[in-house]
Design a protein around this motif. Structure first.
Motif, short mmCIF file in Angstrom:
data_model
loop_
_atom_site.label_atom_id
_atom_site.label_comp_id
_atom_site.label_asym_id
_atom_site.label_seq_id
_atom_site.Cartn_x
_atom_site.Cartn_y
_atom_site.Cartn_z
N CYS A 143 1.18 -1.65 -0.39
CA CYS A 143 0.16 0.15 -0.20
C CYS A 143 1.07 0.79 -0.03
N PHE A 144 2.50 1.38 0.74
CA PHE A 144 3.25 2.06 1.07
C PHE A 144 3.66 3.07 -0.20
N VAL A 145 4.26 1.42 -1.04
CA VAL A 145 4.84 1.25 -1.79
C VAL A 145 3.86 1.59 -2.84
N GLU A 146 2.56 1.10 -3.78
CA GLU A 146 1.57 1.78 -4.30
C GLU A 146 1.58 3.41 -4.20
N THR A 147 1.07 4.19 -2.99
CA THR A 147 1.08 5.75 -2.63
C THR A 147 1.86 6.36 -3.21
N VAL A 148 3.38 5.99 -3.40
CA VAL A 148 4.53 6.68 -3.29
C VAL A 148 4.23 7.05 -4.75
N ARG A 149 4.41 5.81 -5.43
CA ARG A 149 4.28 5.56 -6.78
C ARG A 149 3.85 6.51 -7.47
N MET A 150 1.93 6.44 -7.08
CA MET A 150 1.02 6.95 -7.99
C MET A 150 -0.04 8.35 -7.07
N ASP A 151 0.25 8.29 -6.22
CA ASP A 151 -0.88 9.19 -5.25
C ASP A 151 0.16 10.98 -5.63
N ARG A 152 -0.63 12.05 -6.68
CA ARG A 152 -0.29 12.95 -6.88
C ARG A 152 -0.46 13.95 -5.60
N GLU A 153 -0.45 13.20 -4.26
CA GLU A 153 -1.13 15.04 -3.63
C GLU A 153 1.06 14.58 -2.74
N ILE A 156 1.02 13.80 0.74
CA ILE A 156 0.34 11.90 0.92
C ILE A 156 2.43 11.37 0.50
N VAL A 157 2.96 11.34 -0.39
CA VAL A 157 3.92 10.99 -0.50
C VAL A 157 4.77 11.16 0.30
N LEU A 158 5.06 12.15 1.19
CA LEU A 158 6.17 12.63 1.22
C LEU A 158 5.53 11.86 3.46
N VAL A 159 4.51 11.63 4.15
CA VAL A 159 3.86 11.45 5.20
C VAL A 159 4.44 9.32 5.04
N VAL A 160 4.08 9.16 3.24
CA VAL A 160 3.80 8.27 3.15
C VAL A 160 5.18 7.14 3.54
N LEU A 161 6.19 8.34 2.46
CA LEU A 161 7.63 8.07 2.87
C LEU A 161 8.28 7.58 4.32
N LYS A 196 10.68 9.88 -10.44
CA LYS A 196 10.08 9.01 -11.84
C LYS A 196 8.09 8.71 -10.81
N THR A 197 8.23 9.83 -9.50
CA THR A 197 6.75 9.38 -9.30
C THR A 197 5.79 10.28 -9.93
N ALA A 198 4.25 9.59 -9.56
CA ALA A 198 3.40 10.77 -10.22
C ALA A 198 3.12 12.11 -9.51
N CYS A 199 4.09 12.29 -8.58
CA CYS A 199 3.49 13.20 -7.79
C CYS A 199 4.97 14.17 -7.64
N GLN A 200 5.79 13.67 -8.37
CA GLN A 200 6.66 14.66 -8.94
C GLN A 200 7.37 14.73 -10.17
#
Length: 300
Positions: A143-153, A156-161, A196-200
């Motif tokens: 779940c964490f890996v998918e969120t970091v890779r795909m979430d555009r917020e 949220i990505v920072l919190v998950v990392l 290469k993540t969505a939010c970047q």
């Protein structure tokens, strides 16, 4: 609290105003045309209604409530430990359902709480709890890996990392009992380092270049810190195939950062942060060199 997370109170469906209201469908002109039962007709009506929904709105009070409950459950679990065990599984299930909630504040709070549940389960270590911990990790890590890779917020990505690092630090090798976790985590760290993540991806958003650069720095900082935690959690020879690739990217990014820092004001907040905190990249470089020396001596 769990009932409040499950509740749909405050959610309003909005119909598409462009849809034309039809009192009777052609299918209704005959008596059960096509041999459809009353149950089939009801299902068709429900499907048509769903297609006519243009969106949903949720009252702010209910969004705040769900966010605060997720945060509270994570904190309570971490603070009470063993006493929270009877409620951990049901709380986890309800919070896990919130990971895809449309509003980013609820999503962010839920993902942070999932990390705290894993940390709690590690603190109350027994053989039974150990199996429960592995089960949680098998759900949370992907779940964490998918969120970091795909979430555009970005937030949220920072919190998950950060949450992923908080889980790896105490749980260490338990995180990597499942062999796929090492590959998934290493690959997502690589994606963050290579932007290469969505939010970047700022190509589709109106993001200020300097603001995006700051955010990328923070993401890379926590990715480098995560790599450092992995090196202390798995044997060097196991991590080596991934570490070699990651180190090359870290070194390249460090060179680019030094070139950019020369052109920046030293009072810039990011520069101050880098001076106040040991750079994970530098620590990673030194620790890796030490590990390689130890490993070479061992092999000799």
């Amino acid at each position: 609290m769990q009932l409040a997370l499950k509740s749909n109170e405050g959610i309003t469906a909005h119909l598409d105003e462009d849809k034309t209201f039809v009192l009777l469908d052609d299918d209704d002109n005959g008596n059960n045309a096509g041999g459809k039962t009353e149950e089939d007709s009801l299902e068709d009506d429900l499907e048509k209604y769903i297609h006519e929904i243009a969106g949903f709105s949720v009252e702010n009070a209910y969004i705040d409530e769900k966010k605060e409950i997720c945060e509270a459950l994570g904190k309570i679990a971490l603070s009470t430990g063993v006493a929270f065990q009877p409620f951990l599984e049901s709380s986890f299930q309800q919070v896990f359902e919130m990971r895809d909630f449309p509003h980013k504040d609820v999503r962010r709070a839920a993902l942070g709480a999932l990390g705290q549940f894993c940390e709690t389960q590690h603190k109350v270590w027994t053989e039974t709890n150990h199996q429960a911990l592995l089960k949680l990790l098998d759900m949370v890590i992907p779940c964490f890996v998918e969120t970091v890779r795909m979430d555009r917020e970005q937030s949220i990505v920072l919190v998950v990392l950060k949450a992923m690092n908080v889980v790896i630090e105490p749980c260490k090798e338990e995180v990597f009992r499942n062999p796929s976790h090492l590959k998934e985590i290493s690959n997502v760290f690589r994606d963050v380092l290579k932007k290469k993540t969505a939010c970047q991806d700022s190509s589709t958003d109106e993001v200020d270049d300097e603001e995006q650069a700051e955010f990328d720095d923070f993401l890379q900082f926590h990715a480098e810190k995560g790599i450092l935690l992995v090196t202390s959690s798995v044997p060097a020879e196991t991590f080596a195939p991934y570490l070699n690739d990651l180190l090359l990217i870290v070194m390249s990014n460090s060179d680019q950062d030094r070139d950019r820092d020369r052109d920046q004001d030293q009072s810039h907040p990011l520069i101050l942060i880098k001076h106040l905190n040991a750079s994970p990249a530098e620590t990673l470089r030194m620790r890796t060199q030490k590990q390689l020396l130890v490993r070479n001596r061992k092999w000799k």
